[in-house]
Design a protein around this motif. Structure first.
Motif, mmCIF file in Angstrom:
data_model
loop_
_atom_site.group_PDB
_atom_site.id
_atom_site.type_symbol
_atom_site.label_atom_id
_atom_site.label_comp_id
_atom_site.label_asym_id
_atom_site.label_seq_id
_atom_site.Cartn_x
_atom_site.Cartn_y
_atom_site.Cartn_z
ATOM 1 N N THR A 8 0.817 -1.221 0.000
ATOM 2 C CA THR A 8 0.000 0.000 0.000
ATOM 3 C C THR A 8 0.853 1.275 0.000
ATOM 4 O O THR A 8 0.341 2.343 -0.333
ATOM 5 C CB THR A 8 -0.942 0.036 1.228
ATOM 6 N N SER A 9 2.113 1.183 0.354
ATOM 7 C CA SER A 9 2.932 2.398 0.444
ATOM 8 C C SER A 9 3.257 2.957 -0.944
ATOM 9 O O SER A 9 3.836 2.262 -1.787
ATOM 10 C CB SER A 9 4.248 2.113 1.172
ATOM 11 N N PRO A 10 2.897 4.225 -1.196
ATOM 12 C CA PRO A 10 3.185 4.803 -2.508
ATOM 13 C C PRO A 10 4.678 5.020 -2.749
ATOM 14 O O PRO A 10 5.153 4.963 -3.881
ATOM 15 C CB PRO A 10 2.440 6.147 -2.471
ATOM 16 N N LEU A 46 15.094 5.482 10.822
ATOM 17 C CA LEU A 46 13.831 6.213 10.775
ATOM 18 C C LEU A 46 12.634 5.273 10.902
ATOM 19 O O LEU A 46 11.495 5.724 11.079
ATOM 20 C CB LEU A 46 13.730 7.016 9.477
ATOM 21 N N GLY A 47 12.892 3.981 10.771
ATOM 22 C CA GLY A 47 11.804 2.998 10.907
ATOM 23 C C GLY A 47 10.797 3.076 9.775
ATOM 24 O O GLY A 47 9.626 2.756 9.957
ATOM 25 N N ARG A 48 11.238 3.512 8.605
ATOM 26 C CA ARG A 48 10.305 3.679 7.483
ATOM 27 C C ARG A 48 10.650 2.790 6.312
ATOM 28 O O ARG A 48 11.807 2.412 6.123
ATOM 29 C CB ARG A 48 10.345 5.137 6.998
ATOM 30 N N ILE A 49 9.611 2.562 5.521
ATOM 31 C CA ILE A 49 9.773 1.891 4.232
ATOM 32 C C ILE A 49 9.518 2.920 3.131
ATOM 33 O O ILE A 49 8.759 3.886 3.372
ATOM 34 C CB ILE A 49 8.796 0.699 4.090
ATOM 35 N N PRO A 50 10.148 2.749 1.984
ATOM 36 C CA PRO A 50 11.008 1.663 1.561
ATOM 37 C C PRO A 50 12.406 1.725 2.189
ATOM 38 O O PRO A 50 12.923 2.807 2.456
ATOM 39 C CB PRO A 50 11.106 1.871 0.039
ATOM 40 N N ALA A 51 12.969 0.519 2.390
ATOM 41 C CA ALA A 51 14.363 0.406 2.803
ATOM 42 C C ALA A 51 14.994 -0.641 1.886
ATOM 43 O O ALA A 51 14.456 -1.743 1.758
ATOM 44 C CB ALA A 51 14.450 -0.031 4.260
ATOM 45 N N SER A 63 12.964 7.096 -0.264
ATOM 46 C CA SER A 63 12.685 6.711 -1.646
ATOM 47 C C SER A 63 13.434 7.534 -2.719
ATOM 48 O O SER A 63 13.880 6.951 -3.708
ATOM 49 C CB SER A 63 11.177 6.684 -1.912
ATOM 50 N N PRO A 64 13.606 8.856 -2.566
ATOM 51 C CA PRO A 64 14.378 9.548 -3.613
ATOM 52 C C PRO A 64 15.832 9.077 -3.679
ATOM 53 O O PRO A 64 16.438 9.040 -4.754
ATOM 54 C CB PRO A 64 14.303 11.034 -3.200
ATOM 55 N N VAL A 65 16.391 8.710 -2.514
ATOM 56 C CA VAL A 65 17.786 8.238 -2.493
ATOM 57 C C VAL A 65 17.865 6.857 -3.147
ATOM 58 O O VAL A 65 18.766 6.577 -3.941
ATOM 59 C CB VAL A 65 18.322 8.204 -1.040
HETATM 60 N N1 LIG Z 1 10.097 10.365 2.678
HETATM 61 C C1 LIG Z 1 9.989 8.929 2.858
HETATM 62 C C2 LIG Z 1 8.595 8.583 3.339
HETATM 63 C C3 LIG Z 1 8.481 7.116 3.689
HETATM 64 C C4 LIG Z 1 7.266 6.839 4.590
HETATM 65 O O1 LIG Z 1 6.714 7.736 5.218
HETATM 66 N N2 LIG Z 1 6.872 5.578 4.628
HETATM 67 C C5 LIG Z 1 5.790 5.191 5.498
HETATM 68 C C6 LIG Z 1 4.897 4.150 4.824
HETATM 69 S S1 LIG Z 1 4.000 4.840 3.497
HETATM 70 C C7 LIG Z 1 6.357 4.530 6.756
HETATM 71 O O2 LIG Z 1 7.250 3.718 6.648
HETATM 72 N N3 LIG Z 1 5.858 4.905 7.935
HETATM 73 C C8 LIG Z 1 6.309 4.359 9.163
HETATM 74 C C9 LIG Z 1 5.263 3.561 9.862
HETATM 75 O O3 LIG Z 1 4.222 3.260 9.258
HETATM 76 O O4 LIG Z 1 5.501 3.225 11.014
HETATM 77 C C10 LIG Z 1 10.351 8.243 1.548
HETATM 78 O O5 LIG Z 1 10.208 8.886 0.494
HETATM 79 O O6 LIG Z 1 10.815 7.103 1.573
#
Ligand SMILES: N[C@@H](CCC(=O)N[C@@H](CS)C(=O)NCC(=O)O)C(=O)O
Length: 202
Positions: A8-10, A46-51, A63-65
């Protein structure tokens, strides 16, 4: 290399499209960051996806990196122009526009998941208005052209597809196709690509 993400993550969709369009071998692993046992916070502070985890265990975010790194791995096709500074800037600006739509749609969703009495209508309006303006800007920039920038596919197209697909998922009430028939026709055409079909299928 291994890409951690969710369907679901854009932002994840954008980098999946980059990897698929460039035929870069990778394993795609669905790993919702908030689920117990998730690997995400262990590789991305940062605990975020994409990784994206490289074979030497280097983790690339965000994601831009990832998109820029992946684009540098081969030339087939080149998704971020290399020698034309203005064209490069325009592609990166499209990406920023698309990412901004994603950011605002995600903010609206977060707000809407709060109890009704705690939701801030002002915040929701601010982000929805930003999305409305960004879509109008995108439609105006695209016009009747086949591609967002230049005469072939770039990261701009992949980022815009990801943003629009996310609106379809999270803002079903928003009639962006009715407001911008040129974006609708372009999105339908992009939907015929194998990469786009693969990520929309899950
Ligand atoms: N600026 C980041 C945004 C990534 C982001 O916000 N991902 C969300 C999912 S859409 C996420 O991992 N959130 C952490 C969470 O759900 O705990 C990127 O472009 O990669």
């Amino acid at each position: 290399m291994k890409l951690l993400g969710t369907n679901t993550s854009p932002y994840v969709r954008k980098v999946r499209l980059v990897l698929l369009e460039k035929n870069i071998p990778h394993d795609y692993v669905v790993d919702p960051p908030r689920e117990p046992g998730s690997l995400v916070a262990r590789v991305n502070p940062l605990g975020r996806i994409p990784a994206l985890i490289l074979d030497d265990e280097t983790c690339v975010f965000d994601s831009p990196v990832i998109a820029e790194y992946a684009d540098s791995l081969n030339d087939k096709p080149i998704l971020i122009p290399r020698n034309d500074a203005k064209a490069r800037m325009r592609v990166k600006r499209w990406e920023a526009l698309a990412d901004g739509i994603m950011d605002s749609a995600a903010a609206v969703r977060t707000e809407s998941l709060r109890p009704a009495e705690k939701q801030e209508a002002g915040n929701i309006n601010l982000h929805n208005n930003a999305i409305t303006r960004a879509l109008a800007y995108a439609a105006d920039q695209l016009g009747v052209r086949e591609w967002c920038e230049g005469d072939s596919i770039t990261l701009a197209d992949l980022a815009l597809v990801s943003a629009l697909a996310y609106l379809d998922l999270r803002q079903t009430e928003r009639d962006w196709r009715g407001a911008h028939p040129n974006l609708a026709a372009w999105f339908a055409r992009m939907g015929g690509r194998a990469s786009v079909r693969a990520t929309l299928a899950g």
